[in-house]
Design a protein around this motif. Structure first.
Motif, mmCIF file in Angstrom:
data_model
loop_
_atom_site.group_PDB
_atom_site.id
_atom_site.type_symbol
_atom_site.label_atom_id
_atom_site.label_comp_id
_atom_site.label_asym_id
_atom_site.label_seq_id
_atom_site.Cartn_x
_atom_site.Cartn_y
_atom_site.Cartn_z
ATOM 1 N N VAL A 707 0.841 -1.343 0.026
ATOM 2 C CA VAL A 707 0.033 0.040 -0.057
ATOM 3 C C VAL A 707 0.941 1.155 -0.001
ATOM 4 O O VAL A 707 2.124 1.204 0.532
ATOM 5 C CB VAL A 707 -0.933 -0.026 1.288
ATOM 6 N N ALA A 709 1.060 5.662 0.631
ATOM 7 C CA ALA A 709 0.356 6.786 1.353
ATOM 8 C C ALA A 709 0.104 8.079 0.045
ATOM 9 O O ALA A 709 1.094 7.985 -0.894
ATOM 10 C CB ALA A 709 1.256 7.309 2.272
ATOM 11 N N ASP A 711 -2.801 7.138 0.074
ATOM 12 C CA ASP A 711 -4.156 6.329 0.006
ATOM 13 C C ASP A 711 -4.267 5.447 1.416
ATOM 14 O O ASP A 711 -5.491 5.342 1.790
ATOM 15 C CB ASP A 711 -3.800 5.669 -1.183
ATOM 16 N N ALA A 712 -3.283 5.063 2.033
ATOM 17 C CA ALA A 712 -3.486 4.203 3.146
ATOM 18 C C ALA A 712 -2.461 4.826 4.094
ATOM 19 O O ALA A 712 -1.137 4.936 3.933
ATOM 20 C CB ALA A 712 -2.567 2.924 2.831
ATOM 21 N N ARG A 713 -3.256 5.655 5.018
ATOM 22 C CA ARG A 713 -2.563 6.555 6.031
ATOM 23 C C ARG A 713 -1.968 5.699 7.215
ATOM 24 O O ARG A 713 -2.519 4.675 7.761
ATOM 25 C CB ARG A 713 -3.528 7.460 6.635
ATOM 26 N N GLU A 732 -6.267 4.163 14.496
ATOM 27 C CA GLU A 732 -6.773 5.022 13.068
ATOM 28 C C GLU A 732 -6.056 4.645 11.943
ATOM 29 O O GLU A 732 -6.440 5.126 10.779
ATOM 30 C CB GLU A 732 -6.667 6.334 13.460
ATOM 31 N N THR A 733 -4.898 4.053 12.116
ATOM 32 C CA THR A 733 -4.101 3.695 10.943
ATOM 33 C C THR A 733 -4.982 2.524 9.919
ATOM 34 O O THR A 733 -5.899 1.849 10.329
ATOM 35 C CB THR A 733 -2.823 2.594 11.303
ATOM 36 N N ASP A 734 -4.647 2.673 8.741
ATOM 37 C CA ASP A 734 -5.465 2.149 7.624
ATOM 38 C C ASP A 734 -5.370 0.551 7.928
ATOM 39 O O ASP A 734 -4.522 0.034 8.412
ATOM 40 C CB ASP A 734 -4.989 2.391 6.247
ATOM 41 N N ARG A 735 -6.654 0.092 7.617
ATOM 42 C CA ARG A 735 -6.895 -1.361 8.366
ATOM 43 C C ARG A 735 -5.678 -2.101 7.318
ATOM 44 O O ARG A 735 -5.352 -3.383 7.902
ATOM 45 C CB ARG A 735 -8.377 -1.782 7.956
ATOM 46 N N ARG A 736 -5.488 -2.048 5.967
ATOM 47 C CA ARG A 736 -4.698 -2.688 5.441
ATOM 48 C C ARG A 736 -3.210 -2.917 5.907
ATOM 49 O O ARG A 736 -2.641 -3.903 5.917
ATOM 50 C CB ARG A 736 -4.660 -2.358 4.069
#
Length: 782
Positions: A707, A709, A711-713, A732-736
């Motif tokens: 992933v 960034a 797009d994925a924080r 809060e981090t992106d689930r992926r």
């Protein structure tokens, strides 16, 4: 139980005859050949019995035992799965109770837990016909056990009681609040009738067995009013003058099986969780956080350091006790505890220190001790060669995300080789210094193992060792492999007066496999008083076949100072082509390509040229640049000679959190988080999987399941070294990034903790154990 070998079971006459025949010992050799398969069969049969019990069975047996109980299959850490199956029956008997919920969470996560029925925190108006006893008033409507430290349900906040106010907003908040009618989701405390909050403390609490606090000064305030201290002693708990957030130890309740069917211990208490110490509670609840004892300095090594179960344990010399405790009556002297802000202690305190008062600032790890006489002050802070040295010893607890870096934890070492020489440093030998233990390495005839048995500071200056002056610098000259490690659950600090340099005794004597150097469980830092050369790395030469850093911290700097500013960064490794040899013939004669293995460690930037191999596992490399920081010319991993234009050593990684740009010749790996630009020279070979990148014009080889960034924080609890939540992924981090890394768990250095599995397993079990109409909310505290 050890098994008797087959040959030893024979009657004596056959063993004697076997030794007399020519050639001798034929029967012994025959039975020796049978011994291997027979021993394997014996172990297998013994394990079959062990597999009948959840406590001793192999990991693969756990789901089969779970089937016998009808439990849902889970995935994750075998320890948590084992605990889940072991307590299934007991927890089913107590289904719906808070004690069962807390025990369930502890089993499945290993974290401290507190269950709270949030309806109890709702403000309410009582019906006059049905008053509640906990609302106060005269008996029989009032509770005789109610004290000023307790808040009745619906009662007003005691604004003059800081200890209780400190619990505001915590899992132990006793105050009444209005209902929260927003949709209830995890990670947030929604007060409403059906909601049950399960609070979790994810940070690990590590307790240093014993350190010597840093003496920062002694002040004579002159004559004072009665009860106030004339002499004030100032100490920093961290021996390197670094602010440290003090934590308490975890003392959770636990479920014990009994003949009557078992019992559930009391619920988790406010002062028994592995969280930061609350200074407002030290005065009234200090016994739950701090313990004071005396030790005997006359013995070698000093004795009397039996640790309690609190977060901060202070030890004073025994010869000071008669000066502090009057002969009669004994109760005239009593140590008092107080929490206060000691950040600007040079300008004085808001409240003066009393005699026998210990003032603690848990936010930065500072102590201030108030004493009555100069003799007392001299004995606690003894002047040595014009410098104040603390005779007080301390054991303190700090928080960290997990076992990455140097921490005081148990380590199991294999038996040393028969020709190895083991040297002991610290408490076991009664004071042998590290400097002395490293003498004579060039004359060793077998591997040398140096074990450090304390958590104190060990100064090391290679210039003070015999025979280290070589190649225009000072290097350890190794005839054999060297292992330098922490033992006994300690975390020793190596304070380097100059960079650590490693060199084989003769360049032509090195093979691709030896000699090697292994550092394990050590905290390496630069001695600013030396002074350590500015900008140089902690390790600047590796002219050996292999360097292993296992569970070490090469202090990267960048930690928070007391004024909130950030300390300068400190490079970890700088390894240039040529291996540091001054003679070109030595460079040609040196055969190995040194392997640099960094495993579960924290280090500063790595400047490594291509003539090395770099392998990083479950580690943090910190150059001080996060996702939101602008490029500054610093590199986390790059070449030593010309970082901006050359290419660093080939990199293999598995579980890596990297704060800074990466520029390497080749790469392969999985489970990385890279906060800045990632560039690879050979982008046609190699592969990267399950990693997160900054998206800043990266030059990558083939990559899969990755992933980018923004797009994925990616959000960290803290990006500063030495903070409790350093490099911990926020929810809060992106689930992926949190759940779709290697093994379907988190990316980064702490993916091996399997936190995503723990989170999922807990939710599965909560759905099974939760009473009808109750809505569970899982809320992380740390």
């Amino acid at each position: 139980m050890s098994r008797v070998p087959l040959f030893e079971r024979l009657p004596e006459i056959y063993r004697t005859r076997d030794a007399e025949v020519t050639p001798a010992n034929q029967l012994r050799a025959y039975l020796g050949a049978v011994e291997g398969p027979f021993e394997a069969l014996h172990r297998h049969i013994a394990q079959l019995y062990e597999d009948l019990f959840i406590d001793t069975c192999d990991d693969w047996v756990i789901p089969y035992l779970a089937d016998l109980l009808g439990t849902t299959h889970l995935k994750g850490d075998p320890r948590t799965l084992r605990a889940d199956v072991a307590d299934t029956i007991a927890l089913r008997r107590r289904k719906g109770t808070l004690g069962a919920i807390e025990r369930l969470a502890v089993n499945l996560t290993g974290w401290a837990c507190r269950g709270v029925e949030l309806r109890e925190n709702l403000g309410w108006t009582q019906h006059l016909n049905h008053p509640r006893p906990d609302a106060g008033g005269l008996p029989p409507y009032g509770s005789p056990a109610l004290t000023r430290f307790e808040v009745p349900r619906g009662g007003t906040a005691p604004i003059r009681e800081p200890a209780t106010l400190a619990l505001l907003g915590t899992p132990f908040d006793p105050f009444a609040s209005s209902a929260d009618v927003k949709p209830a989701v995890d990670d947030q405390r929604h007060l409403n009738l059906p909601n049950l909050a399960i609070f979790l403390w994810r940070l690990a609490a590590y307790r240093l067995p014993r350190v010597t606090p840093l003496a920062k000064g002694r002040i004579d305030l002159g004559p004072q009013p009665a009860g106030l201290a004339r002499f004030v002693l100032r100490l920093d708990l961290h021996p390197l003058d670094i602010p440290v957030r003090l934590f308490n130890t975890s003392r959770p309740g636990f479920l014990r099986a009994a003949t009557s069917g078992g019992l559930v211990a009391p619920l988790t208490e406010a002062d028994a969780v592995p969280g930061p110490l609350l200074d407002a509670r030290l005065a009234s609840h200090g016994d739950a956080y701090v313990q004071l004892d005396f030790y005997d300095p006359a013995q070698t090594p000093p004795s009397g350091f039996d640790l309690g179960d609190v977060g901060l344990h202070l030890f004073m010399p025994q010869d000071l006790a008669p000066l502090l405790v009057p002969p009669a009556p004994q109760d005239q002297w009593r140590w008092l505890l107080r929490g206060d802000n000691l950040c600007a202690w040079e300008t004085g305190l808001r409240r003066p220190a009393g005699i026998g008062e210990i003032i603690i600032d848990p936010d930065i790890g500072r102590l201030l001790v108030g004493l009555e006489t100069a003799d007392q002050a001299d004995r606690l802070l003894a002047p040595v060669d014009g410098t104040l040295v603390s005779r007080m010893q301390a054991s303190f607890t700090y928080g960290a995300t997990g076992p990455v870096g140097a921490h005081p934890q148990s380590r199991h070492f294999p038996a040393p080789p028969a020709d190895a020489e083991v040297r002991h440093v610290g408490a076991v030998t009664g004071g042998t210094s590290l400097q002395e233990a490293l003498e004579g390495l060039e004359n060793a005839t077998g591997p040398v193992i140096v074990e450090i048995h304390d958590s104190l500071v060990h100064p090391l200056d290679l210039a003070g060792l015999t025979g280290t002056a070589v190649d225009g610098t000072h290097s350890l000259r190794l005839a054999q492999s060297l292992t330098l490690r922490a033992a006994g659950g300690h975390r020793p600090i190596l304070l380097l007066a100059r960079p650590l340099s490693l060199r084989v005794l003769e360049a032509g004597s090195a093979t691709p496999f030896s000699p090697g150097v292994r550092l394990e469980g050590l905290y390496l830092a630069a001695d600013e008083a030396a002074p350590f050369p500015t900008g140089q790395a902690l390790i600047d030469r590796v002219a050996v076949a292999r360097l292993e850093l296992v569970g070490c911290t090469l202090a990267p700097g960048g930690h928070s100072l007391r004024d909130g500013a950030r300390a300068p960064m400190q490079p970890g490794l700088r390894l240039a082509d040529g291996y540091g040899f001054s003679d070109p013939e030595d460079i040609e004669a040196f055969v190995p390509t040194p392997d640099i293995l960094i495993q579960r460690s924290i280090t500063g930037s790595l400047a490594v040229d291509p003539r090395y191999r770099l392998d990083i596992q479950d580690s943090v490399v910190d150059a001080g640049l996060g996702f939101d920081d602008a490029p500054s010319g610093r590199y986390a991993i790059a070449a030593a000679s010309d970082p901006a234009n050359a290419w660093g050593a080939a990199l293999d990684f598995q579980g890596l959190t990297c704060f800074g740009p990466v520029r390497v010749a080749a790469v392969g790996g999985l489970g990385g988080i890279f906060s800045q630009r990632f560039e690879v020279l050979d982008d046609q070979h190699g592969c990267i999987k399950w990693s997160a990148f900054s998206g800043a014009a990266d030059r990558l080889p083939a990559n899969h399941f990755c992933v980018h960034a923004p797009d994925a924080r990616v959000y960290f609890t803290s990006e500063r070294f030495n903070d409790p939540g350093y490099a911990q992924l926020q929810r809060e981090t992106d689930r992926r990034v949190r759940e779709l890394g290697p093994d379907d768990d988190a990316m980064g250095a702490f993916g091996f903790l399997l936190e995503a599995h723990k989170w999922t397993n807990l939710h599965v079990r909560l759905r099974e154990f939760m009473p009808v109409g109750v809505r569970p909310l899982v809320v992380p505290v740390t």
